[in-house]
Design a protein around this motif. Structure first.
Motif, short mmCIF file in Angstrom:
data_model
loop_
_atom_site.label_atom_id
_atom_site.label_comp_id
_atom_site.label_asym_id
_atom_site.label_seq_id
_atom_site.Cartn_x
_atom_site.Cartn_y
_atom_site.Cartn_z
N MET A 184 -2.23 13.04 8.86
CA MET A 184 -1.39 11.89 8.56
C MET A 184 -0.57 11.55 9.82
SD MET A 184 1.39 11.33 5.55
CE MET A 184 2.79 12.14 6.22
N THR A 185 -0.46 10.28 10.11
CA THR A 185 0.32 9.87 11.28
C THR A 185 1.76 9.62 10.87
OG1 THR A 185 -0.22 7.55 10.92
CG2 THR A 185 -1.68 8.81 12.37
N GLY A 186 2.67 9.75 11.82
CA GLY A 186 4.09 9.54 11.56
C GLY A 186 4.48 8.08 11.75
N PRO A 201 -0.38 0.76 16.78
CA PRO A 201 0.04 -0.40 17.58
C PRO A 201 0.73 -1.48 16.76
CG PRO A 201 -2.17 0.26 18.19
CD PRO A 201 -1.78 1.08 16.99
N GLY A 202 0.31 -1.69 15.53
CA GLY A 202 0.93 -2.69 14.68
C GLY A 202 2.39 -2.39 14.41
N ILE A 256 9.45 -3.24 7.04
CA ILE A 256 8.01 -3.49 7.08
C ILE A 256 7.26 -2.24 7.52
CG2 ILE A 256 6.19 -4.78 8.30
CD1 ILE A 256 8.17 -7.16 8.33
N VAL A 257 7.75 -1.57 8.55
CA VAL A 257 7.09 -0.34 9.02
C VAL A 257 7.17 0.74 7.95
CG1 VAL A 257 7.22 1.49 10.72
CG2 VAL A 257 7.44 -0.87 11.44
N GLY A 258 8.30 0.82 7.25
CA GLY A 258 8.44 1.81 6.18
C GLY A 258 7.46 1.57 5.05
N VAL A 259 7.28 0.32 4.65
CA VAL A 259 6.33 0.00 3.59
C VAL A 259 4.91 0.30 4.04
CG1 VAL A 259 5.33 -1.92 2.27
CG2 VAL A 259 7.80 -1.69 2.44
N ARG A 260 4.59 -0.05 5.29
CA ARG A 260 3.25 0.26 5.79
C ARG A 260 3.00 1.76 5.81
NH1 ARG A 260 1.82 -2.72 11.15
NH2 ARG A 260 -0.06 -1.54 10.73
N SER A 261 3.99 2.53 6.23
CA SER A 261 3.84 3.98 6.26
C SER A 261 3.71 4.56 4.86
CB SER A 261 5.04 4.62 6.96
OG SER A 261 5.09 4.24 8.30
N LEU A 262 4.46 4.02 3.92
CA LEU A 262 4.36 4.46 2.53
C LEU A 262 2.98 4.17 1.96
CD1 LEU A 262 5.79 5.66 0.04
CD2 LEU A 262 6.45 3.32 -0.56
N TRP A 281 0.59 6.62 3.40
CA TRP A 281 0.80 7.94 2.81
C TRP A 281 0.20 8.02 1.41
CZ3 TRP A 281 3.86 9.70 -1.36
CH2 TRP A 281 4.00 11.08 -1.42
N VAL A 282 0.39 6.96 0.61
CA VAL A 282 -0.17 6.94 -0.75
C VAL A 282 -1.70 6.93 -0.69
CG1 VAL A 282 -0.39 5.51 -2.82
CG2 VAL A 282 1.85 5.90 -1.82
N ARG A 283 -2.25 6.16 0.23
CA ARG A 283 -3.72 6.12 0.34
C ARG A 283 -4.27 7.48 0.78
NH1 ARG A 283 -4.73 0.27 3.22
NH2 ARG A 283 -4.30 -0.96 1.36
N ALA A 284 -3.57 8.15 1.67
CA ALA A 284 -4.03 9.46 2.14
C ALA A 284 -3.94 10.49 1.03
CB ALA A 284 -3.22 9.90 3.35
N ARG A 285 -2.91 10.41 0.19
CA ARG A 285 -2.74 11.38 -0.90
C ARG A 285 -3.77 11.15 -2.00
NH1 ARG A 285 0.73 15.61 -0.72
NH2 ARG A 285 1.24 15.27 -2.89
N SER A 286 -4.18 9.90 -2.22
CA SER A 286 -5.11 9.62 -3.31
C SER A 286 -6.56 9.81 -2.88
CB SER A 286 -4.91 8.19 -3.82
OG SER A 286 -5.24 7.25 -2.81
#
Length: 77
Positions: A1-3, A8-9, A62-68, A71-76
């Motif tokens: 998982m990336t931090g 780049p986005g 925006i960055v927080g929502v993208r990271s969330l 993270w959800v996609r990686a967990r599922s």
């Protein structure tokens, strides 16, 4: 998982948030120069600092929502 801030986005969103502050600073300076020249620097700060703060909050959101979402996609998966 990336931090946070790893893609780049994410950096583009961060620089766009800084751009909001610069645009606000220039707009405040122009506005101050049209109203009363000796206090133009104060008008630049009065408009530029809140614009930078709002841009920063929106960018981090925006960055927080993208990271969330990542993270959800990686967990599922």
């Amino acid at each position: 998982m990336t931090g946070l801030w790893q893609r780049p986005g994410d950096w583009i969103v961060g620089w766009a948030a800084c751009g909001c502050g610069v645009i606000g600073l220039v707009a405040g300076l122009v506005w101050g120069l049209r109203v009363y020249v000796p206090t133009a620097w104060a008008a630049a700060l009065e408009v530029g600092v809140p614009a930078a703060a709002v841009g920063g909050v929106i960018g981090l959101g925006i960055v927080g929502v993208r990271s969330l979402v990542r993270w959800v996609r990686a967990r599922s998966a």
